[in-house]
Design an enzyme around this catalytic site. Sequence first.
Site, PDB file in Angstrom:
ATOM      1  NE  ARG A 255      -2.858  -2.191   3.437  1.00 33.79           N
ATOM      2  CZ  ARG A 255      -3.747  -2.237   4.409  1.00 33.79           C
ATOM      3  NH1 ARG A 255      -4.041  -1.130   5.080  1.00 33.79           N
ATOM      4  NH2 ARG A 255      -4.349  -3.359   4.715  1.00 33.79           N
TER       5      ARG A 255
ATOM      6  CG  ASP B  97      -0.313   5.625   4.517  1.00 33.99           C
ATOM      7  OD1 ASP B  97      -1.121   4.687   4.450  1.00 33.99           O
ATOM      8  OD2 ASP B  97       0.528   5.745   5.434  1.00 33.99           O
TER       9      ASP B  97
ATOM     10  NE  ARG C 209       4.016  10.053   6.479  1.00 32.03           N
ATOM     11  CZ  ARG C 209       2.688   9.997   6.644  1.00 32.03           C
ATOM     12  NH1 ARG C 209       1.997   9.014   6.060  1.00 32.03           N
ATOM     13  NH2 ARG C 209       2.076  10.899   7.369  1.00 32.03           N
TER      14      ARG C 209
END
Lengths: 246, 246
Positions: free
Chosen positions: B50, B52, B199
């Site tokens: 995935r 985000d 991140r």
Amino acid sequence: MVRYKAIIAYDGTNFNGFQRQSTGRTVQEEVEKTITKMANQRVEIHGSGRTDAGVHALGQVIHFDFPYERPLEKMRFGLDTQTPDDVAVKSVEIVADDFHSRYLVKEKIYEFRVDIGKPRSPFRRFYASYFPYAVDVAKIERALPDFLGTHDFTSFCATGSSVEDKTRTIYEANVTVNEAGDELVFTFRGDGFLYKMIRIMVGTLLKIGNDRMPADSIPAIIAGKDRNLAGPTAHPEGLYLKEVRY
Amino acid sequence: MVRYKAIIAYDGTNFNGFQRQSTGRTVQEEVEKTITKMANQRVEIHGSGRTDAGVHALGQVIHFDFPYERPLEKMRFGLDTQTPDDVAVKSVEIVADDFHSRYLVKEKIYEFRVDIGKPRSPFRRFYASYFPYAVDVAKIERALPDFLGTHDFTSFCATGSSVEDKTRTIYEANVTVNEAGDELVFTFRGDGFLYKMIRIMVGTLLKIGNDRMPADSIPAIIAGKDRNLAGPTAHPEGLYLKEVRY
């Protein structure tokens, strides 16, 4: 009143151009709204020239008269943070009362970016014009110097322009290819440009690069003073007002 | 059925992430819609993982089973032009029936871009995270090698992740500054990354660069296995899935 000069950048994607219009969001309107609020009285701004819908600026110059003097970085920061996210205020300075962002322009530099990758980059869809055909950069490089010097650029001016004197001087005209080989960047420096002139020049150069027009066509197109002789108008999203010199 | 592998790029700005959700536009949904129409029957796609909401991809890998074989460039061009403008299909190939875009991943490369200019560039507002504070790049360079190797990265995983084994191996971790000096580009290559791991790593490195955490903090943060020891989670718009290797 204190006269300020500011250098601003904007992403033209969501603007109906620089200059205030009866419809659509414009850069002038958004910046004026911010300064007017800050000054607590109506302030008008003056740009070095218009840019069309979708056209970007890395270094548009504006001037305006503010009711009192403010520390420069405070002024810049205040304007930058209070204008919308697609407008940035890069620098601010105090200028003489007779400075004028449009009348006193000596040179303007424009950049035009063309995405020649396959496929078109989703990241450049608003920031470069797309040209999906073969491009021979050497042919474009052969043609570019023919724009240099002082010429009547009637053939490279959108029909309907009300400007009478279509003589302009181009000092610099070049093209570079990025490292990845999928983007062309044209740079043009001149004493001024006619309406849609850069976009018509680029449209013509791409036609030459694609071998649908000889590389030595430019002098005859200029001499013909007929818009129909030049190539198509390249799309606005590739165009950037890069710098204005006084 | 023929199994195809495709490399796609997307601008994550207007997507609620890669994976199909109950609400919001997703990359998976848009690409499946296109392939399903092309195949005239329901086709499901599988991504390498995935991404985000707001996160971009330069080289996400997907696979899908198509009812019949099509010439590769025809397939690529058809998918590219029929998917929305913020998705590009870069390449397509036929793979063995047991190829799987997620299970067989050997390495992933992510890039993280940070705009450190003043003011923030309007052109990067969706394409780089903004860090308006001072950054000492040498301190970040001092800290980066401490991420290399095999570690339990619990401290760099968003709480609430259901993954049990948080051990990952990082092969490459570096940072470069662009020519203009107003953008940092981090690159991380590893055998896999936990939820929001890049991140959090970047958020921690920026804290180090800003001198609010010592440059030699990383080993103790890793050893502590506690998310609270690391820095904040950097914003999604700076993150790019650059490449997936099998």
